[in-house]
Write an enzyme that holds these catalytic residues in place. Structure first.
Site, short mmCIF file in Angstrom:
data_model
loop_
_atom_site.label_atom_id
_atom_site.label_comp_id
_atom_site.label_asym_id
_atom_site.label_seq_id
_atom_site.Cartn_x
_atom_site.Cartn_y
_atom_site.Cartn_z
N VAL A 149 0.81 -1.23 0.00
CA VAL A 149 0.00 0.00 0.00
C VAL A 149 0.85 1.28 0.00
CG1 VAL A 149 -2.05 -1.06 1.03
CG2 VAL A 149 -0.31 -0.05 2.53
N VAL A 159 -9.23 -7.63 18.17
CA VAL A 159 -9.77 -8.71 17.34
C VAL A 159 -8.76 -9.85 17.33
CG1 VAL A 159 -10.66 -9.30 15.04
CG2 VAL A 159 -10.77 -6.92 15.85
N LYS A 218 -4.57 5.90 13.58
CA LYS A 218 -6.01 5.64 13.42
C LYS A 218 -6.83 6.93 13.59
CE LYS A 218 -5.44 1.31 12.41
NZ LYS A 218 -5.63 0.84 11.02
N TYR A 267 0.39 4.03 16.79
CA TYR A 267 -0.73 3.28 16.17
C TYR A 267 -2.03 4.05 16.34
CZ TYR A 267 -4.08 -0.48 15.27
OH TYR A 267 -5.13 -1.23 14.78
#
Ligand SMILES: NC(=O)c1ccc[n+]([C@@H]2O[C@H](COP(=O)([O-])OP(=O)(O)OC[C@H]3O[C@@H](n4cnc5c(N)ncnc54)[C@H](O)[C@@H]3O)[C@@H](O)[C@H]2O)c1
Length: 256
Positions: free
Chosen positions: A59, A184, A155, A151
């Site tokens: 990406v 998750v 976000k 992190y």
């Protein structure tokens, strides 16, 4: 009319992989892109269908985005219904224990990766009625998170991009949404160094998040941010309703 199509980054594992499988089962054409070729090959073997196109895509690589998008749009018969900017990486632990190079790599994948994706996809999204971008944010976009500082910052940036581009791209009929899961159960949280994983627990599966992504594609309303799981709803709601000092205390209590 060709079937709907979704382009997913970080699709070889975890949430991206579960989403690719769900959308194939729902009859979509799925573009599964990742840096992990063996992971994509195993997904192709598992799914065994002509509904999956795979490709290697970092990406961070603008040229690879342009090539991948053009190829997928042609394979999908000239439509791109959804871009799912899912690829992401995480370094956890005390801020100073993470090297500047690691912080920079995280920013490059988690923020520049999303910017590159939005840039490359817009010409194709504009040509598809009711299209949307879904960005993978996190519960880390609710309040700055100790042991996950860069992190969490990445976000927050994804959240801001979502809010800004949803307004900018109204003129083109392109909606922009983001997803906010708490922890998750994927490889990303293996060996994660943050106290909050113990206090809040890992209660979500990749399939839970995939189902939320499917709901977003069907939503006709204007909701931008999609927390996943009741704990994330409580955290997001409390930061909205409680004074800043209480949110800070709540975060300190769960994470330090
Ligand atoms: N797991 C969690 O607890 C959690 C919670 C909230 C948000 N998220 C977000 O969900 C997304 C997916 O995370 P996951 O848990 O499935 O992680 P994962 O590590 O299981 O999968 C991430 C995938 O992204 C790929 N990837 C990494 N760098 C890439 C790059 N430069 N270009 C393309 N692909 C790349 C990896 O090869 C891997 O297949 C991430 O954006 C993550 O931040 C995860």
């Amino acid at each position: 009319m060709a079937r709907p199509s979704i382009f997913i980054t970080g699709a070889a594992a975890g949430i991206g992989r579960a989403t690719a499988k769900l959308f194939v089962a729902e009859g979509w054409l799925v573009g599964a892109y990742d840096i992990d070729r063996p992971g994509l090959d195993s997904l192709q073997q598992e799914v065994r269908t002509g509904s999956l196109v795979t490709g290697v895509l970092d990406v961070r690589d603008v040229a690879a985005w342009e090539k991948g998008m053009a190829e997928f749009f042609a394979a999908a018969g000239g439509r791109l219904d959804v871009l799912l900017n899912n690829a992401g990486i995480l370094y956890s632990g005390p801020f100073e224990s993470i090297t500047p190079e690691q912080h920079h790599r995280l920013v490059d994948v988690n923020i520049n990766g999303v910017i590159n994706g939005c840039h490359a996809a817009l010409p194709y999204l504009r040509r598809t009625p009711d299209s949307r971008v879904i960005n993978m944010a996190s519960a880390g976009a609710i309040y700055g998170h100790p042991s996950l500082a860069s992190y969490s910052a990445s976000k927050f940036a994804v959240r801001a991009l979502t809010e800004a581009l949803d307004l900018e791209w109204q003129q083109y009929g392109v909606k922009v949404r983001d997803v906010w899961p708490l922890y998750v159960s994927t490889a990303m949280v293996d060996n994660l160094q943050a106290r909050s994983i113990k206090t809040l627990g890992v209660t979500l599966t990749a399939e839970d998040v995939a189902r939320t992504i499917l709901r977003i594609t069907r939503d006709k309303g204007g909701r931008l941010h999609w927390p996943v799981g009741w704990r994330t709803h409580v955290l997001a709601g409390s930061v909205k309703l409680l004074p800043g000092r209480v949110s800070r205390l709540l975060t300190r209590w769960t994470s330090t």
